[in-house]
Structures are given as structure tokens and as C-alpha cells.
Design a protein around this motif. Structure first.
Motif, PDB file in Angstrom:
ATOM      1  N   TYR A  18      10.601   4.850   0.047  1.00  0.00           N
ATOM      2  CA  TYR A  18      11.561   4.195  -0.853  1.00  0.00           C
ATOM      3  C   TYR A  18      10.951   3.824  -2.201  1.00  0.00           C
ATOM      4  O   TYR A  18      11.672   3.499  -3.143  1.00  0.00           O
ATOM      5  N   GLN A  19       9.628   3.896  -2.319  1.00  0.00           N
ATOM      6  CA  GLN A  19       8.933   3.766  -3.599  1.00  0.00           C
ATOM      7  C   GLN A  19       7.789   4.772  -3.605  1.00  0.00           C
ATOM      8  O   GLN A  19       7.216   5.073  -2.550  1.00  0.00           O
ATOM      9  N   ASP A  20       7.458   5.282  -4.793  1.00  0.00           N
ATOM     10  CA  ASP A  20       6.357   6.235  -4.878  1.00  0.00           C
ATOM     11  C   ASP A  20       5.145   5.713  -4.114  1.00  0.00           C
ATOM     12  O   ASP A  20       4.743   4.564  -4.280  1.00  0.00           O
ATOM     13  N   SER A  21       4.574   6.574  -3.269  1.00  0.00           N
ATOM     14  CA  SER A  21       3.462   6.162  -2.413  1.00  0.00           C
ATOM     15  C   SER A  21       2.388   7.238  -2.384  1.00  0.00           C
ATOM     16  O   SER A  21       2.693   8.430  -2.303  1.00  0.00           O
ATOM     17  N   GLN A  28      15.980   0.499   0.068  1.00  0.00           N
ATOM     18  CA  GLN A  28      15.288  -0.464  -0.788  1.00  0.00           C
ATOM     19  C   GLN A  28      15.747  -1.884  -0.496  1.00  0.00           C
ATOM     20  O   GLN A  28      14.942  -2.834  -0.491  1.00  0.00           O
ATOM     21  N   ALA A  29      17.044  -2.057  -0.230  1.00  0.00           N
ATOM     22  CA  ALA A  29      17.572  -3.383   0.096  1.00  0.00           C
ATOM     23  C   ALA A  29      16.948  -3.923   1.383  1.00  0.00           C
ATOM     24  O   ALA A  29      16.644  -5.117   1.491  1.00  0.00           O
ATOM     25  N   TYR A  39       3.708  10.943  -2.501  1.00  0.00           N
ATOM     26  CA  TYR A  39       5.023  11.132  -1.905  1.00  0.00           C
ATOM     27  C   TYR A  39       6.011  10.317  -2.743  1.00  0.00           C
ATOM     28  O   TYR A  39       6.082   9.089  -2.627  1.00  0.00           O
ATOM     29  N   PRO A  40       6.780  10.991  -3.613  1.00  0.00           N
ATOM     30  CA  PRO A  40       7.688  10.260  -4.505  1.00  0.00           C
ATOM     31  C   PRO A  40       8.793   9.541  -3.733  1.00  0.00           C
ATOM     32  O   PRO A  40       9.115   9.887  -2.591  1.00  0.00           O
ATOM     33  N   ALA A  41       9.357   8.525  -4.364  1.00  0.00           N
ATOM     34  CA  ALA A  41      10.501   7.829  -3.776  1.00  0.00           C
ATOM     35  C   ALA A  41      11.585   8.835  -3.423  1.00  0.00           C
ATOM     36  O   ALA A  41      11.890   9.738  -4.204  1.00  0.00           O
ATOM     37  N   GLY A  67       0.812  -1.217   0.000  1.00  0.00           N
ATOM     38  CA  GLY A  67       0.000   0.000   0.000  1.00  0.00           C
ATOM     39  C   GLY A  67       0.840   1.260   0.000  1.00  0.00           C
ATOM     40  O   GLY A  67       0.772   2.075  -0.907  1.00  0.00           O
ATOM     41  N   ILE A  68       1.635   1.440   1.053  1.00  0.00           N
ATOM     42  CA  ILE A  68       2.612   2.524   1.108  1.00  0.00           C
ATOM     43  C   ILE A  68       3.970   1.894   1.392  1.00  0.00           C
ATOM     44  O   ILE A  68       4.057   0.799   1.954  1.00  0.00           O
TER      45      ILE A  68
END
Length: 261
Positions: free
Chosen positions: A206-209, A233-234, A181-183, A148-149
């Protein structure tokens, strides 16, 4: 005092503060290595710890037991005093750089942030003040969401999602009107429907949300990640402890220190 002299004096004081924080961090690491050894012995004889379920974005709960991330020192979990809320003018209406020394799974990474003291002066003033005091040093990133987010939430020295620096503030600053909220976005966590409840907790997108506004509005965006987002991201790729979509990260993440300039 001439401007250049003031600048030199300011730089000297900041260097002294940084050296003091580094010495304190080294001392903490020595203590926590000993703690990790003790915990390991206890685990061999049947000891352990319990990780609680996490709640919503504004008020999660996590393990209050110090955790080590591979070869990283254990988190120093416990309430801390962040002093007084600084005036927004302390953000100096300028762009700041914050270098967050992260350790996750035995890997150390510099997460470099660009903080907008013009668009979010109160949030930036608070973040810089807490960072310069060493408030964030040795604290865990207690919450990861992967459905989701997509955020990693940090900044609570208690590791429970309920800790604060002894103050709260508002109103919400610089929230996106479209709730996107962009990455790479750095934003302040708060309680649901309460725009005056920001403190020390922040989250890294860490990802577009798309994070829907509530009755109080959106979430204060204080800056962006300019380097090191791949490390977050890792951590996300390893998932949440227990396999859920919202909880303590499976790979514990420790903030070893934060330097601002």
C-alpha cells in the motif's frame, strides 16, 4: 466447435460458477451472523480470544479465532483444499481482472486487481484457480506491516500465516531486480530462502516498499491494484492490533469473495 461457440460456453460456465459462489457466500454469511451473536453472548459472560504474536514476512502467526469486522461477517477460519496446482498455461498468456470483495470495519470495497498472466503465469494460474473455487471466500487478511515495509497479507484460510492450499510451487516469477515494490503491487508470500514455497498467500503493497531479496531471490509479482487501494491504506492508518509495527490489523479485514475474468 467454433471459436464464438466456445467463448459463449466458457462465459456460461463462468457465470454459473459465479452464481454458485454467491449462493454459497450468502449461506456462509447467514451462518456467521449466528456465530457472531453466540460469540457476543460468550464475551458478556467472560469469554474472549487470544491473538498470538506475528513472525516474519514468510511465516507469520495470527489469531485462529473467527473475527467480525464491524458489520462484516466473521472470517471462516480453517484449513481448505485448493485442489491440484494448475498448469501455467491456464493463465492463457493474457491479462486477467480480479475483483476482490473486501469488508473492513463494516465498509465493503471492491479491490480490483490486474493480473499479468504473461509475466507470472504459474502464480496467476494458481490465483485464478483458487478464486474460481471460492477458496478465498470468507478468509481474513491476517497480517499488516506498518514499519520498514508496508503490506497487507491475505490468502490464508487458517488465519495463522502457515496455511496453504495443499500444494506449493515455484520458481519465483517477475520479481523486481531492484527489490522495490511500488504501491499497488500484488505479490506472492513465501517462506524465507525458499523459492518453491508459494501457495495461496499474497500481499498488497500500500506504500512503496523496498523488500530485500534473500538467497532464493525476490517475491513473485503477479499484478497491480487498479482500484480500491485507498481502502487498504485506511486499514493501515488504523494500525496493528496492540500498536506494534507488524501483526494482525487493528481493523479486521475479510475477503468475502473474488471474481475473475
Amino acid at each position: 466447435m467454433a471459436a464464438t461457440k466456445r467463448e459463449r460456453e466458457y462465459a456460461r460456465k463462468r457465470q454459473e460458477q459465479w452464481e454458485q459462489r454467491q449462493a454459497q457466500a450468502r449461506a456462509r454469511r447467514q451462518r456467521t451472523f449466528a456465530i457472531v451473536a453466540i460469540v457476543a453472548v460468550l464475551a458478556l459472560v467472560g469469554g474472549g480470544f487470544v491473538v498470538a504474536n506475528l513472525g516474519g514476512a514468510a511465516n507469520p502467526a495470527a489469531s485462529s479465532t473467527p473475527q467480525a469486522a464491524g458489520d462484516c461477517p466473521a472470517a471462516e477460519v480453517g484449513a481448505r483444499d485448493g485442489g491440484d496446482l494448475p498448469d501455467p498455461s491456464a493463465a492463457e498468456d493474457r491479462t486477467w481482472t480480479a475483483t476482490v470483495d473486501l469488508c473492513a470495519g463494516g465498509t465493503q470495497t471492491d479491490l480490483v486487481l490486474e493480473l499479468d498472466g504473461t509475466a507470472a503465469p504459474q502464480a496467476v494460474a494458481s490465483f485464478v484457480s483458487l478464486a474460481d473455487q471460492g477458496y478465498y471466500d470468507g478468509t481474513p487478511c491476517h497480517r499488516l506491516t506498518t514499519q520498514g515495509i508496508y503490506v497487507l497479507q491475505c490468502g490464508d484460510p487458517t488465519g495463522t500465516g502457515t496455511g496453504d492450499p495443499g500444494y506449493s510451487y515455484g520458481p519465483i516469477e517477475n520479481a523486481p531486480k531492484d527489490d522495490v515494490y511500488p504501491a499497488g503491487t500484488i505479490a506472492m508470500a513465501r517462506r524465507g530462502n525458499d523459492g518453491e514455497s508459494m501457495g495461496s498467500q499474497f500481499f498488497v503493497v500500500y506504500q512503496d516498499s523496498t523488500i530485500p531479496s534473500d538467497t532464493a531471490g525476490g517475491y513473485t509479482v503477479l499484478g497491480t491494484v487498479t482500484s480500491g487501494l485507498d481502502a487498504v491504506q485506511a486499514v493501515a492508518d488504523e494500525g496493528v492490533d496492540g500498536g506494534a509495527g507488524d501483526g494482525s490489523p487493528a481493523t479486521p479485514v475479510i475477503i468475502e469473495g473474488v471474481e475473475t475474468q
